[in-house]
Scaffold this motif. Structure first.
Motif, short mmCIF file in Angstrom:
data_model
loop_
_atom_site.label_atom_id
_atom_site.label_comp_id
_atom_site.label_asym_id
_atom_site.label_seq_id
_atom_site.Cartn_x
_atom_site.Cartn_y
_atom_site.Cartn_z
N TYR A 179 0.84 -1.18 0.00
CA TYR A 179 0.00 0.00 0.00
C TYR A 179 0.87 1.23 0.00
N GLY A 180 0.33 2.31 -0.54
CA GLY A 180 1.08 3.56 -0.59
C GLY A 180 0.49 4.56 0.38
N SER A 181 1.33 5.49 0.80
CA SER A 181 0.86 6.54 1.69
C SER A 181 1.71 7.78 1.46
N ALA A 182 1.10 8.80 0.89
CA ALA A 182 1.77 10.08 0.66
C ALA A 182 3.11 9.93 -0.05
N GLY A 183 3.14 9.13 -1.13
CA GLY A 183 4.35 8.97 -1.91
C GLY A 183 5.30 7.91 -1.41
N LEU A 184 4.92 7.19 -0.34
CA LEU A 184 5.74 6.10 0.19
C LEU A 184 5.00 4.79 -0.04
N TYR A 185 5.74 3.74 -0.38
CA TYR A 185 5.13 2.45 -0.65
C TYR A 185 5.61 1.43 0.37
N TYR A 186 4.66 0.75 1.03
CA TYR A 186 4.97 -0.22 2.07
C TYR A 186 4.57 -1.62 1.64
N HIS A 187 5.27 -2.59 2.15
CA HIS A 187 4.87 -3.99 1.98
C HIS A 187 5.07 -4.68 3.32
N ASP A 188 4.03 -5.30 3.83
CA ASP A 188 4.07 -5.92 5.16
C ASP A 188 4.62 -4.94 6.20
N ASN A 189 4.15 -3.69 6.11
CA ASN A 189 4.56 -2.63 7.03
C ASN A 189 6.03 -2.24 6.93
N ILE A 190 6.68 -2.67 5.85
CA ILE A 190 8.07 -2.29 5.62
C ILE A 190 8.10 -1.27 4.49
N LEU A 191 8.76 -0.17 4.69
CA LEU A 191 8.92 0.83 3.64
C LEU A 191 9.85 0.26 2.57
N VAL A 192 9.33 0.10 1.34
CA VAL A 192 10.14 -0.52 0.29
C VAL A 192 10.51 0.46 -0.82
N SER A 193 9.75 1.54 -0.98
CA SER A 193 10.12 2.53 -2.00
C SER A 193 9.38 3.83 -1.72
N GLY A 194 9.82 4.88 -2.40
CA GLY A 194 9.15 6.17 -2.23
C GLY A 194 9.79 7.22 -3.12
N SER A 195 9.05 8.27 -3.38
CA SER A 195 9.63 9.39 -4.11
C SER A 195 10.61 10.10 -3.20
N MET A 196 11.56 10.80 -3.80
CA MET A 196 12.58 11.48 -3.00
C MET A 196 11.93 12.51 -2.08
N GLU A 197 10.96 13.24 -2.60
CA GLU A 197 10.30 14.26 -1.79
C GLU A 197 9.60 13.64 -0.59
N ALA A 198 8.92 12.51 -0.82
CA ALA A 198 8.20 11.85 0.28
C ALA A 198 9.17 11.33 1.32
N LEU A 199 10.30 10.81 0.86
CA LEU A 199 11.29 10.28 1.80
C LEU A 199 11.89 11.41 2.64
N ILE A 200 12.09 12.58 2.04
CA ILE A 200 12.59 13.73 2.80
C ILE A 200 11.56 14.17 3.83
#
Length: 478
Positions: free
Chosen positions: A32-53
């Motif tokens: 699932y995604g949340s505000a530009g961040l993508y999680y799998h099994d509650n682990i952050l697996v990817s995201g846009s640079m802006e969202a990660l900042i």
């Protein structure tokens, strides 16, 4: 917003829950995604640079997980200069929390200030070398001034943080200057051989004939050099453009990995020093004694947990100019050496060494004394592991998101190193032995071959031709 779960101990204990780093890719499971961040099994697996900042910046009701801070600060430099990142963090802190408003609620500022200061403290403690950039120091000063205005308690905290940072940077500069002096002192041994009679030249056994003491002093050198390697140097050593990256690399204007490179140079020096000490004596009996001495030093290094010196010594003994000395080796009791070689056998991806390293790491985690905490990895293999991890996955995904799953794993490996490098050496220093190990002149590869041929004559036409060539070129230089 779901938070990144606390991944055990990257900066605290050195213990890891392996499963937390082994989530599936988003395409292979429910995510699932949340505000530009993508999680799998509650682990952050990817995201846009802006969202990660954004995920890095504290707010009144949020503070990022400590492991996320380390992982992001470590990996973000592949995409953005630390100075630009700090500028963005400052902007978000000021604008989002309305700190630029003169009428801003003082209570609000006081609630946010400790969280932002904590983030800055973690940054300056873990990645102090980022702040060799004057722009970083300027941004740090501006933000902390805004946060602490009118609050004496926070001002004291900022002053203390700044003093610790300046002390680290000063120590680094002094260390770098010392390395330059050491390099200048260590000259080619061949020049020394011709400059004074063999009888008055020093060798390792004349300085210290106790293998345990020499192993302890080698451990001093290893731990000191490890302590100055910044975690970011592992990332910056791999200056390579990702095909999916559009950002310009900033490493060209940055001291990429000088302390890491100096440490690799130390390994090479120790290998050549061991080979020099063996090839130098004229008498076969003395050469055999030197070999047995270094076998004992290597065994003590293994017992201490100093795998880097162990491998450097083995490498020196396995150099061709040393290994060809058959008459000398026939006088050596090699049973202990065979055991050590077995431990560091490169077959099956260094299976035996990795098993021993896991044992040393486990001992370190439960240790009560610094003596038992020592883990000095075979450094070239550690770099190789991180290199292949870096090469094996793209930094970015097809949609432009940062492949954060990759950086969790990278941070795990670098984070374990961070724990090892903080161990203080428990052994007493011996200045005379340290000075010799660091500055005693050593043979070049050609000079080693010449010394080897002088000790035990050439065995075939190829060796005879090389011997003649080396004698004419090397001996005529001096």
């Amino acid at each position: 917003m779901p938070q990144t779960p606390p991944l055990t101990g990257i900066l605290v204990s050195g213990g890891y829950n392996k499963n937390l780093y082994q989530s599936q890719s988003p395409a292979e499971g429910q995510g699932y995604g949340s505000a530009g961040l993508y999680y799998h099994d509650n682990i952050l697996v990817s995201g846009s640079m802006e969202a990660l900042i954004h995920h890095l910046v504290p707010s009144l009701d949020y503070y990022p997980d400590r492991t996320y801070i380390f992982t992001f600060l470590l990996s973000s430099r592949l995409f953005i200069h630390p100075y630009a990142l700090l500028s963005k963090v400052c902007h978000l802190c000021v604008e989002q929390q309305r700190l630029s408003d003169p009428q801003a609620d003082k209570i609000r500022v006081r609630q946010l200030a400790p969280k932002v200061l904590q983030l800055l403290q973690e940054w300056t403690e873990t990645f102090p070398y980022d702040f060799r950039d004057e722009r970083m120091m300027r941004s740090l000063k501006e933000l902390t001034h805004r946060l602490t205005s009118g609050d004496e308690l926070y001002r004291k905290a900022v002053h203390q943080m700044t003093q610790v940072l300046i002390r680290k940077l000063t120590n680094l500069s002094q260390y770098e200057e010392a390395l330059v002096k050491i390099k200048a002192t260590a000259t080619d041994r061949l020049t020394v051989l011709k400059a004074k009679p063999q009888a008055i030249q020093r060798d390792m056994l004349s300085i210290c004939n106790d293998p345990f003491t020499v192993a302890q002093q080698l451990t001093h050198i290893e731990l000191e050099r490890l302590s100055y390697i910044g975690p970011e140097e592992f990332i910056q050593a791999f200056e390579k453009k990702d095909p999916l990256d559009n950002e310009k690399s900033y490493f060209s204007d940055h001291k990429k990995a000088s302390n890491l490179e100096a440490y690799v140079e130390w390994f090479n020096r120790l290998s050549f020093m061991v080979a020099t000490e063996i090839c130098m004596p004229v008498k076969k009996k003395q050469r055999a004694r030197v070999i047995e001495f270094f076998i004992d030093v290597a065994r003590e290094c293994f017992n201490i947990g100093n795998f880097n010196s162990l491998m450097a010594i083995i490498s020196g003994m396995n150099m061709s100019p040393v290994s060809r000395l058959r008459k000398t080796w026939s006088k050596v009791k090699t049973a202990k050496f065979d055991i050590l070689e077995h431990q560091m056998d490169p077959s099956s991806n260094f299976y035996n060494y990795r098993t021993a390293l896991r044992g040393a790491t486990q001992r370190s985690r439960t240790a009560n004394s610094n003596r038992e905490k020592i883990v000095i990895p075979f450094f070239s293999l550690l770099i190789k592991d991180i290199y292949f991890l870096n090469e094996g996955c793209s930094n970015k995904m097809q949609n432009g998101h940062v492949n954060f799953e990759k950086f969790w794993e990278m941070a795990k490996q670098v984070g374990e190193f961070m724990v090892w490098k903080k161990v203080e050496c428990p052994f007493e220093k011996d200045r005379k032995i340290l000075q010799y190990l660091l500055t005693a002149p050593v043979f070049s590869e050609d000079a080693l071959y010449l010394a080897s041929y002088e000790s035990e004559g050439p065995e075939n036409h190829t060796e005879k031709d090389r011997w003649k060539s080396l004698r004419s070129t090397l001996l005529s230089r001096v």
